[in-house]
Motif scaffolding. Structure first.
Motif, PDB file in Angstrom:
ATOM      1  N   SER A   1       3.590   7.293   0.864  1.00  0.00           N
ATOM      2  CA  SER A   1       3.253   6.781  -0.467  1.00  0.00           C
ATOM      3  C   SER A   1       4.332   5.816  -0.931  1.00  0.00           C
ATOM      4  CB  SER A   1       3.128   7.934  -1.468  1.00  0.00           C
ATOM      5  OG  SER A   1       4.392   8.496  -1.724  1.00  0.00           O
ATOM      6  N   ASP A   2       4.021   5.160  -2.031  1.00  0.00           N
ATOM      7  CA  ASP A   2       5.020   4.300  -2.651  1.00  0.00           C
ATOM      8  C   ASP A   2       6.226   5.165  -2.998  1.00  0.00           C
ATOM      9  OD1 ASP A   2       4.662   5.430  -5.440  1.00  0.00           O
ATOM     10  OD2 ASP A   2       2.653   4.663  -5.087  1.00  0.00           O
ATOM     11  N   GLY A   3       7.374   4.549  -3.175  1.00  0.00           N
ATOM     12  CA  GLY A   3       8.570   5.303  -3.533  1.00  0.00           C
ATOM     13  C   GLY A   3       9.098   6.158  -2.396  1.00  0.00           C
ATOM     14  N   SER A   4       8.761   5.819  -1.164  1.00  0.00           N
ATOM     15  CA  SER A   4       9.256   6.501   0.040  1.00  0.00           C
ATOM     16  C   SER A   4       8.842   7.965   0.129  1.00  0.00           C
ATOM     17  CB  SER A   4      10.780   6.414   0.133  1.00  0.00           C
ATOM     18  OG  SER A   4      11.182   5.074   0.101  1.00  0.00           O
TER      19      SER A   4
ATOM     20  N   ASP B   1      -3.263  -5.129  -1.616  1.00  0.00           N
ATOM     21  CA  ASP B   1      -2.390  -5.288  -2.782  1.00  0.00           C
ATOM     22  C   ASP B   1      -2.371  -6.743  -3.232  1.00  0.00           C
ATOM     23  OD1 ASP B   1      -1.648  -2.624  -2.683  1.00  0.00           O
ATOM     24  OD2 ASP B   1       0.260  -2.977  -1.679  1.00  0.00           O
ATOM     25  N   ASP B   2      -2.265  -6.916  -4.546  1.00  0.00           N
ATOM     26  CA  ASP B   2      -2.012  -8.228  -5.140  1.00  0.00           C
ATOM     27  C   ASP B   2      -3.123  -9.260  -4.962  1.00  0.00           C
ATOM     28  OD1 ASP B   2      -0.117  -8.920  -6.935  1.00  0.00           O
ATOM     29  OD2 ASP B   2       1.456  -9.382  -5.484  1.00  0.00           O
ATOM     30  N   THR B   3      -4.352  -8.815  -4.730  1.00  0.00           N
ATOM     31  CA  THR B   3      -5.494  -9.727  -4.770  1.00  0.00           C
ATOM     32  C   THR B   3      -6.160  -9.511  -6.130  1.00  0.00           C
ATOM     33  OG1 THR B   3      -6.857  -8.074  -3.672  1.00  0.00           O
ATOM     34  CG2 THR B   3      -5.844  -9.757  -2.256  1.00  0.00           C
ATOM     35  N   PRO B   4      -6.913 -10.487  -6.621  1.00  0.00           N
ATOM     36  CA  PRO B   4      -7.413 -10.383  -8.008  1.00  0.00           C
ATOM     37  C   PRO B   4      -8.183  -9.109  -8.332  1.00  0.00           C
ATOM     38  CG  PRO B   4      -7.738 -12.608  -7.160  1.00  0.00           C
ATOM     39  CD  PRO B   4      -7.244 -11.771  -6.002  1.00  0.00           C
ATOM     40  N   GLY B   5      -9.192  -8.751  -7.545  1.00  0.00           N
ATOM     41  CA  GLY B   5      -9.984  -7.558  -7.840  1.00  0.00           C
ATOM     42  C   GLY B   5      -9.181  -6.280  -7.721  1.00  0.00           C
ATOM     43  N   CYS B   6      -8.354  -6.206  -6.687  1.00  0.00           N
ATOM     44  CA  CYS B   6      -7.551  -4.993  -6.459  1.00  0.00           C
ATOM     45  C   CYS B   6      -6.502  -4.816  -7.554  1.00  0.00           C
ATOM     46  CB  CYS B   6      -6.888  -5.054  -5.086  1.00  0.00           C
ATOM     47  SG  CYS B   6      -8.094  -5.112  -3.734  1.00  0.00           S
TER      48      CYS B   6
ATOM     49  N   SER C   1      -4.839   1.840   0.576  1.00  0.00           N
ATOM     50  CA  SER C   1      -5.161   0.585   1.258  1.00  0.00           C
ATOM     51  C   SER C   1      -4.363   0.537   2.557  1.00  0.00           C
ATOM     52  CB  SER C   1      -4.834  -0.628   0.379  1.00  0.00           C
ATOM     53  OG  SER C   1      -3.497  -1.039   0.560  1.00  0.00           O
ATOM     54  N   PRO C   2      -4.705  -0.405   3.448  1.00  0.00           N
ATOM     55  CA  PRO C   2      -3.962  -0.520   4.710  1.00  0.00           C
ATOM     56  C   PRO C   2      -2.580  -1.163   4.557  1.00  0.00           C
ATOM     57  CG  PRO C   2      -6.200  -1.406   4.923  1.00  0.00           C
ATOM     58  CD  PRO C   2      -5.943  -1.186   3.477  1.00  0.00           C
ATOM     59  N   ASP C   3      -2.205  -1.575   3.359  1.00  0.00           N
ATOM     60  CA  ASP C   3      -0.889  -2.179   3.146  1.00  0.00           C
ATOM     61  C   ASP C   3       0.220  -1.153   3.373  1.00  0.00           C
ATOM     62  OD1 ASP C   3      -1.594  -4.857   2.335  1.00  0.00           O
ATOM     63  OD2 ASP C   3      -2.338  -3.994   0.472  1.00  0.00           O
ATOM     64  N   THR C   4       1.432  -1.636   3.629  1.00  0.00           N
ATOM     65  CA  THR C   4       2.579  -0.753   3.841  1.00  0.00           C
ATOM     66  C   THR C   4       3.050  -0.155   2.512  1.00  0.00           C
ATOM     67  OG1 THR C   4       4.187  -2.513   3.499  1.00  0.00           O
ATOM     68  CG2 THR C   4       3.381  -2.217   5.760  1.00  0.00           C
ATOM     69  N   ALA C   5       3.795   0.946   2.607  1.00  0.00           N
ATOM     70  CA  ALA C   5       4.362   1.564   1.407  1.00  0.00           C
ATOM     71  C   ALA C   5       5.313   0.589   0.710  1.00  0.00           C
ATOM     72  CB  ALA C   5       5.073   2.862   1.770  1.00  0.00           C
ATOM     73  N   ALA C   6       6.067  -0.194   1.475  1.00  0.00           N
ATOM     74  CA  ALA C   6       6.989  -1.179   0.884  1.00  0.00           C
ATOM     75  C   ALA C   6       6.211  -2.222   0.081  1.00  0.00           C
ATOM     76  CB  ALA C   6       7.813  -1.860   1.973  1.00  0.00           C
TER      77      ALA C   6
ATOM     78  N   LEU D   1      -1.077   4.882  -1.601  1.00  0.00           N
ATOM     79  CA  LEU D   1      -0.845   5.422  -0.274  1.00  0.00           C
ATOM     80  C   LEU D   1      -1.108   4.360   0.794  1.00  0.00           C
ATOM     81  CD1 LEU D   1      -2.677   8.840  -0.759  1.00  0.00           C
ATOM     82  CD2 LEU D   1      -0.286   8.269  -1.235  1.00  0.00           C
ATOM     83  N   ALA D   2      -0.285   4.391   1.845  1.00  0.00           N
ATOM     84  CA  ALA D   2      -0.370   3.402   2.922  1.00  0.00           C
ATOM     85  C   ALA D   2      -1.120   3.975   4.121  1.00  0.00           C
ATOM     86  CB  ALA D   2       1.040   2.982   3.337  1.00  0.00           C
ATOM     87  N   ASP D   3      -2.294   3.428   4.387  1.00  0.00           N
ATOM     88  CA  ASP D   3      -3.118   3.840   5.526  1.00  0.00           C
ATOM     89  C   ASP D   3      -3.097   2.709   6.557  1.00  0.00           C
ATOM     90  OD1 ASP D   3      -4.936   5.238   7.117  1.00  0.00           O
ATOM     91  OD2 ASP D   3      -6.679   4.545   5.985  1.00  0.00           O
ATOM     92  N   GLU D   4      -1.912   2.457   7.114  1.00  0.00           N
ATOM     93  CA  GLU D   4      -1.714   1.294   7.977  1.00  0.00           C
ATOM     94  C   GLU D   4      -2.590   1.303   9.228  1.00  0.00           C
ATOM     95  OE1 GLU D   4       2.401  -0.311   8.357  1.00  0.00           O
ATOM     96  OE2 GLU D   4       2.913   1.490   7.206  1.00  0.00           O
TER      97      GLU D   4
END
Length: 157
Positions: A18-21, A42-47, A72-77, A93-96
């Motif tokens: 998760s975020d925050g390690s 992360d960081d797209t308009p709809g999301c 999302s598949p983005d990293t926790a960082a 949560l990061a589901d890479e």
């Protein structure tokens, strides 16, 4: 190809960074109502709009006895940067490797401008204290979605 989850099905358990390690497992919330929402990036308009809306309603979800987890598949960082930039208060949560997205049937073939690719179909699952799916929303449109999920969470509580 995973069978689509239905109302009443047991929600697949998972453990993700998760975020925050941190690290979060669905079983950590046994006995609570969980709003599990899947979003593409992360960081797209709809999301961004969706994450901000869930954050703005977090207190109301808590009053309804629900926790909110975004996946999302983005990293926790990347999640950490996204949260800081938009002052988000929901847990991300990061589901890479997309294993959880696949388990919930939201990892789909998408088509944009004639190009086919695999990605997350924006979806939300309301999971009851017994670990079963109370309600699910597929192919979510962001406007009004958080309010609809909140109403369902209040009804479930």
């Amino acid at each position: 190809m995973t069978q689509a989850l239905q109302t009443g099905d047991k929600a697949p358990d998972f453990t993700l960074p998760s975020d925050g390690s941190g690290e979060v497992s669905l079983k950590d919330y046994s006995g609570q109502t969980v709003v599990l929402y899947f979003y593409p990036k992360d960081d797209t308009p709809g999301c961004t709009k969706e994450a901000i809306a869930f954050s703005e309603h977090l207190d109301q979800f808590r009053k309804a006895g629900a926790v909110i987890l975004g996946v999302s598949p983005d990293t926790a960082a990347k999640h950490d940067k996204f949260k800081a930039k938009h002052e988000l208060s929901v847990t991300l949560l990061a589901d890479e490797d997309t294993a959880v997205c696949e388990a919930y049937g939201v990892w789909k073939e998408k088509n944009m401008y004639g190009r086919k690719f695999m990605g997350v179909e924006r979806s939300t699952f309301l999971i009851g204290p017994d670990g079963k799916i109370i309600e699910s929303w597929r192919k979510v449109r962001v406007p009004g979605h958080v309010e609809a999920v909140l109403e369902a969470a209040k009804a479930a509580g």
